[in-house]
Design a protein around this motif. Structure first.
Motif, PDB file in Angstrom:
ATOM      1  N   GLY A 204       7.763  15.883 -11.208  1.00  0.00           N
ATOM      2  CA  GLY A 204       7.439  16.983 -10.879  1.00  0.00           C
ATOM      3  C   GLY A 204       6.210  17.268 -11.575  1.00  0.00           C
ATOM      4  N   ARG A 205       5.552  16.328 -12.431  1.00  0.00           N
ATOM      5  CA  ARG A 205       4.173  16.526 -12.992  1.00  0.00           C
ATOM      6  C   ARG A 205       3.156  16.053 -12.068  1.00  0.00           C
ATOM      7  NH1 ARG A 205       1.369  12.965 -15.618  1.00  0.00           N
ATOM      8  NH2 ARG A 205       3.017  11.686 -15.869  1.00  0.00           N
ATOM      9  N   ILE A 206       1.982  16.539 -11.826  1.00  0.00           N
ATOM     10  CA  ILE A 206       1.154  16.170 -10.802  1.00  0.00           C
ATOM     11  C   ILE A 206       0.322  15.421 -11.656  1.00  0.00           C
ATOM     12  CG2 ILE A 206      -1.121  16.776  -9.685  1.00  0.00           C
ATOM     13  CD1 ILE A 206       0.459  19.334  -8.797  1.00  0.00           C
ATOM     14  N   ALA A 207       0.351  14.025 -11.374  1.00  0.00           N
ATOM     15  CA  ALA A 207      -0.387  12.980 -12.319  1.00  0.00           C
ATOM     16  C   ALA A 207      -1.902  12.660 -11.840  1.00  0.00           C
ATOM     17  CB  ALA A 207       0.312  11.657 -12.319  1.00  0.00           C
ATOM     18  N   VAL A 208      -2.005  12.668 -10.354  1.00  0.00           N
ATOM     19  CA  VAL A 208      -3.121  12.351  -9.627  1.00  0.00           C
ATOM     20  C   VAL A 208      -3.485  13.257  -8.583  1.00  0.00           C
ATOM     21  CG1 VAL A 208      -4.739  10.644  -8.377  1.00  0.00           C
ATOM     22  CG2 VAL A 208      -3.165   9.813 -10.273  1.00  0.00           C
ATOM     23  N   ASP A 209      -4.479  13.953  -8.506  1.00  0.00           N
ATOM     24  CA  ASP A 209      -4.659  14.689  -7.294  1.00  0.00           C
ATOM     25  C   ASP A 209      -6.148  14.670  -6.756  1.00  0.00           C
ATOM     26  OD1 ASP A 209      -6.453  16.114  -9.287  1.00  0.00           O
ATOM     27  OD2 ASP A 209      -5.432  18.096  -9.250  1.00  0.00           O
ATOM     28  N   PHE A 210      -6.115  15.186  -5.164  1.00  0.00           N
ATOM     29  CA  PHE A 210      -7.358  15.287  -4.475  1.00  0.00           C
ATOM     30  C   PHE A 210      -7.326  16.261  -3.719  1.00  0.00           C
ATOM     31  CE2 PHE A 210      -5.518  10.918  -4.883  1.00  0.00           C
ATOM     32  CZ  PHE A 210      -6.542  10.266  -5.494  1.00  0.00           C
ATOM     33  N   ARG A 247      -4.743  23.785  -7.852  1.00  0.00           N
ATOM     34  CA  ARG A 247      -3.994  23.236  -8.451  1.00  0.00           C
ATOM     35  C   ARG A 247      -2.516  23.899  -9.132  1.00  0.00           C
ATOM     36  NH1 ARG A 247      -8.719  19.890 -11.551  1.00  0.00           N
ATOM     37  NH2 ARG A 247      -8.270  17.779 -10.837  1.00  0.00           N
ATOM     38  N   GLU A 248      -2.835  25.100  -9.409  1.00  0.00           N
ATOM     39  CA  GLU A 248      -1.832  26.189 -10.181  1.00  0.00           C
ATOM     40  C   GLU A 248      -0.839  26.121  -8.971  1.00  0.00           C
ATOM     41  OE1 GLU A 248       0.603  29.518 -10.862  1.00  0.00           O
ATOM     42  OE2 GLU A 248      -0.928  29.401  -9.432  1.00  0.00           O
ATOM     43  N   MET A 249      -1.335  26.374  -7.725  1.00  0.00           N
ATOM     44  CA  MET A 249      -0.462  26.433  -6.332  1.00  0.00           C
ATOM     45  C   MET A 249       0.554  25.346  -6.464  1.00  0.00           C
ATOM     46  SD  MET A 249      -1.209  26.532  -2.524  1.00  0.00           S
ATOM     47  CE  MET A 249      -1.645  24.868  -2.713  1.00  0.00           C
ATOM     48  N   GLY A 250      -0.169  24.054  -6.645  1.00  0.00           N
ATOM     49  CA  GLY A 250       0.436  22.860  -6.442  1.00  0.00           C
ATOM     50  C   GLY A 250       1.789  22.667  -7.626  1.00  0.00           C
ATOM     51  N   GLY A 258      11.592  21.329  -5.786  1.00  0.00           N
ATOM     52  CA  GLY A 258      12.231  20.376  -6.532  1.00  0.00           C
ATOM     53  C   GLY A 258      11.688  19.036  -6.332  1.00  0.00           C
ATOM     54  N   ILE A 259      10.193  18.843  -6.273  1.00  0.00           N
ATOM     55  CA  ILE A 259       9.527  17.596  -5.969  1.00  0.00           C
ATOM     56  C   ILE A 259       9.586  16.821  -7.372  1.00  0.00           C
ATOM     57  CG2 ILE A 259       7.566  16.608  -5.682  1.00  0.00           C
ATOM     58  CD1 ILE A 259       8.189  18.051  -3.307  1.00  0.00           C
ATOM     59  N   GLY A 260      10.125  15.796  -7.248  1.00  0.00           N
ATOM     60  CA  GLY A 260      10.255  14.787  -8.446  1.00  0.00           C
ATOM     61  C   GLY A 260       9.110  13.785  -8.571  1.00  0.00           C
ATOM     62  N   THR A 261       9.448  12.521  -8.329  1.00  0.00           N
ATOM     63  CA  THR A 261       8.348  11.318  -8.380  1.00  0.00           C
ATOM     64  C   THR A 261       8.063  10.908  -6.762  1.00  0.00           C
ATOM     65  OG1 THR A 261       9.239  10.522 -10.583  1.00  0.00           O
ATOM     66  CG2 THR A 261       7.824   8.960  -8.988  1.00  0.00           C
ATOM     67  N   ASP A 298     -13.259   4.947  -6.597  1.00  0.00           N
ATOM     68  CA  ASP A 298     -13.385   3.592  -7.096  1.00  0.00           C
ATOM     69  C   ASP A 298     -11.800   3.132  -7.845  1.00  0.00           C
ATOM     70  OD1 ASP A 298     -16.279   3.326  -7.131  1.00  0.00           O
ATOM     71  OD2 ASP A 298     -16.183   5.140  -8.128  1.00  0.00           O
ATOM     72  N   MET A 299     -10.835   3.621  -6.935  1.00  0.00           N
ATOM     73  CA  MET A 299      -9.538   3.177  -7.528  1.00  0.00           C
ATOM     74  C   MET A 299      -8.867   2.823  -6.461  1.00  0.00           C
ATOM     75  SD  MET A 299      -7.969   7.238  -7.693  1.00  0.00           S
ATOM     76  CE  MET A 299      -6.350   6.638  -8.367  1.00  0.00           C
ATOM     77  N   ASP A 300      -7.609   2.244  -6.563  1.00  0.00           N
ATOM     78  CA  ASP A 300      -6.358   1.905  -5.668  1.00  0.00           C
ATOM     79  C   ASP A 300      -5.369   3.110  -5.790  1.00  0.00           C
ATOM     80  OD1 ASP A 300      -4.580   0.663  -4.133  1.00  0.00           O
ATOM     81  OD2 ASP A 300      -4.734  -1.036  -5.023  1.00  0.00           O
ATOM     82  N   VAL A 301      -5.464   4.101  -4.807  1.00  0.00           N
ATOM     83  CA  VAL A 301      -4.520   5.187  -4.922  1.00  0.00           C
ATOM     84  C   VAL A 301      -3.003   4.622  -4.464  1.00  0.00           C
ATOM     85  CG1 VAL A 301      -3.900   7.180  -3.673  1.00  0.00           C
ATOM     86  CG2 VAL A 301      -6.227   6.702  -4.069  1.00  0.00           C
ATOM     87  N   TYR A 302      -2.998   3.551  -3.698  1.00  0.00           N
ATOM     88  CA  TYR A 302      -1.449   2.844  -3.269  1.00  0.00           C
ATOM     89  C   TYR A 302      -1.163   2.238  -4.668  1.00  0.00           C
ATOM     90  CZ  TYR A 302      -3.354   3.203   1.387  1.00  0.00           C
ATOM     91  OH  TYR A 302      -3.628   3.401   2.690  1.00  0.00           O
ATOM     92  N   ALA A 303      -1.893   1.906  -5.512  1.00  0.00           N
ATOM     93  CA  ALA A 303      -1.376   1.238  -6.895  1.00  0.00           C
ATOM     94  C   ALA A 303      -0.931   2.344  -7.577  1.00  0.00           C
ATOM     95  CB  ALA A 303      -2.556   0.646  -7.713  1.00  0.00           C
ATOM     96  N   ALA A 304      -1.740   3.547  -7.491  1.00  0.00           N
ATOM     97  CA  ALA A 304      -1.319   4.535  -8.446  1.00  0.00           C
ATOM     98  C   ALA A 304       0.186   5.084  -8.227  1.00  0.00           C
ATOM     99  CB  ALA A 304      -2.422   5.755  -8.287  1.00  0.00           C
ATOM    100  N   TRP A 305       0.355   5.230  -6.735  1.00  0.00           N
ATOM    101  CA  TRP A 305       1.804   5.691  -6.210  1.00  0.00           C
ATOM    102  C   TRP A 305       2.736   4.670  -6.821  1.00  0.00           C
ATOM    103  CZ3 TRP A 305       4.488   2.673  -2.885  1.00  0.00           C
ATOM    104  CH2 TRP A 305       5.786   3.154  -2.174  1.00  0.00           C
ATOM    105  N   ALA A 306       2.417   3.445  -6.556  1.00  0.00           N
ATOM    106  CA  ALA A 306       3.366   2.332  -7.131  1.00  0.00           C
ATOM    107  C   ALA A 306       3.760   2.505  -8.537  1.00  0.00           C
ATOM    108  CB  ALA A 306       3.072   1.111  -6.711  1.00  0.00           C
ATOM    109  N   GLN A 307       2.726   2.520  -9.324  1.00  0.00           N
ATOM    110  CA  GLN A 307       2.806   2.750 -10.843  1.00  0.00           C
ATOM    111  C   GLN A 307       3.856   4.099 -11.277  1.00  0.00           C
ATOM    112  OE1 GLN A 307      -1.255   3.198 -12.145  1.00  0.00           O
ATOM    113  NE2 GLN A 307      -1.634   1.132 -11.649  1.00  0.00           N
ATOM    114  N   ALA A 308       3.690   5.260 -10.470  1.00  0.00           N
ATOM    115  CA  ALA A 308       4.661   6.194 -10.570  1.00  0.00           C
ATOM    116  C   ALA A 308       6.107   5.883 -10.047  1.00  0.00           C
ATOM    117  CB  ALA A 308       3.947   7.281  -9.447  1.00  0.00           C
ATOM    118  N   VAL A 309       6.177   5.182  -9.042  1.00  0.00           N
ATOM    119  CA  VAL A 309       7.547   5.063  -8.660  1.00  0.00           C
ATOM    120  C   VAL A 309       8.155   3.751  -9.693  1.00  0.00           C
ATOM    121  CG1 VAL A 309       8.867   3.783  -6.548  1.00  0.00           C
ATOM    122  CG2 VAL A 309       7.024   5.505  -6.240  1.00  0.00           C
TER     123      VAL A 309
END
Length: 405
Positions: A204-210, A247-250, A258-261, A298-309
């Motif tokens: 439920g915590r927003i770790a990365v956003d765009f 961000r506050e809306m998100g 009930g968004i989790g990971t 300059d990042m791998d967003v797919y890797a960020a998602w996988a790290q979260a999961v």
């Protein structure tokens, strides 16, 4: 960790999720519709096992396939990243006791009237809306709210089968088209600039956003051939103002639904009535959007998602060094592409800022305008300055022409 990934082969960027999960240390078990022999060796190498099914949207087939996997190993997670796969994946999770996004959350993220009702109850500003199974309900809503209205299937993704109606005549015509759906969503039309907010959330915590912007709005872009529409990811998301509101809306949306990971894709409007929430998908955005974020940050967003999961934490961080965007280049008519003009001029002016491009060879059949940003030709670009990038994308749209006949 053993993770089942739904449909790792198609569409093309699905393989990036398999790659990232394997890179994060997961044992990836794929379930898809493509025969194993058809998969390339690299994709096979990212998976420890693969199950073929006739359809990944068939609940019985998917339940049986995951049961077979559970007979071999403990399944820690079941992940799907395509909108049309979400509900079946959630139902399989709940039936087989696998953690992840619930059926309730998945339903709220797909059923537009229920979504907005839950969000309004949580204090999130949305357009007035209702669900309707009978034309009388739509007419009553129109009399109460007034025109213009937006009408769409209740579980539509993006602008699919979405229409704007401005008077009784248009509403009557729209209802004639919508009668093939058992239920539709009817919404107040919200005036304003349209954009989206994409996140990777952990419990439920927003770790990365765009944050990204549409030019013009989606409905106009998907209906008007002469427009070369864009969406542009900004690197100003940390600059406060509207982005703090987004961000506050998100955060409120995550809590209310009930968004989790999970990855999320939220759409919004900003205009005379302020910031208005539009809708959410509990999944990554489509049309190669994450690839733009990778190039801009300059990042791998797919890797960020996988790290979260896999790890419940995100190590990747966006640099915000560039803004990045795509401009869609529509054929001047339906048929077969026979030539291009302006491509060399654009390459000479902006070559250093071009990320990549898709230019179908002459003789390729065209796709309808409503098929989306990547259906025909497109160019993706990045630049450190958002306004400069917007000017370049505008110039590309004016300069490059796709001639068909």
């Amino acid at each position: 960790m053993n993770i089942v990934l739904v449909e790792p082969h198609f569409p093309k960027n699905q393989r990036e999720f398999a790659r990232a999960l394997a890179g994060a240390g997961a044992n990836v078990i794929g379930i898809g519709e493509t025969p194993l022999d058809y998969l390339d060796d690299q994709l096979k190498g990212w998976m420890v096992h693969y199950e073929q099914v006739g359809s990944v949207t068939d609940l019985a087939q998917m339940t049986e396939a995951v049961r077979r996997v559970q007979g071999m190993v403990w399944v820690d997670r079941l992940e799907s990243t395509i909108e049309s796969h979400q509900m079946v994946a959630a139902q399989v999770r709940e039936a087989l006791g696998i953690p992840g996004t619930s059926v309730r959350t998945t339903w709220l993220c797909r059923d537009k009237p229920s979504m907005k009702e839950a969000l309004r109850a949580a204090g999130v500003r949305t357009a007035a809306s209702t669900g309707a199974e009978h034309p009388d309900q739509v007419w009553d809503f129109a009399a109460r709210v007034g025109y213009p209205l937006i009408i769409k299937p209740r579980d539509a993704a993006g602008a699919a089968d979405t229409v704007r109606v401005d008077d009784d005549t248009q509403l009557r015509a729209a209802l004639g088209v919508m009668d093939r759906y058992p239920s539709i969503a009817v919404e107040e039309f919200v005036e304003g600039h349209e954009g989206f907010y994409d996140t990777i959330s952990v419990e439920g915590r927003i770790a990365v956003d765009f944050a990204s912007h549409y030019y013009p709005g989606v409905l106009e872009a998907m209906r008007t051939r002469w427009i070369s529409p864009q969406f542009v990811a900004t690197n100003r998301v940390d600059d406060g103002g509207l982005y703090d509101e987004i961000r506050e809306m998100g955060h409120r949306v995550n809590a209310a639904l009930g968004i989790g990971t999970s990855a999320t894709h939220m759409e919004w409007f900003h205009g005379p009535k302020g910031l208005i929430f539009s809708e959410i998908g509990c999944r990554p955005p489509g049309v190669g959007c994450w690839d733009l974020y990778c190039a801009a940050n300059d990042m791998d967003v797919y890797a960020a998602w996988a790290q979260a999961v896999v790890h419940g934490d995100v190590q990747e961080r966006p640099s915000r060094s560039h803004s990045a965007g795509i401009v869609a280049l529509r054929p001047d008519q339906d048929g077969v592409i026979h030539s291009y003009s302006g491509l060399e001029d654009v390459e000479n002016r902006y070559g250093r800022w071009i990320i990549d491009a898709h230019v179908p060879v002459t003789g390729t059949g065209t796709q309808p305008v409503g098929a989306g940003f990547m259906a025909n030709a497109w160019i993706r670009m990045r630049h450190p300055d958002f306004d400069a990038l917007r000017e370049m994308l505008d110039d590309v749209g004016r300069t490059v022409h796709v001639h068909a006949g």
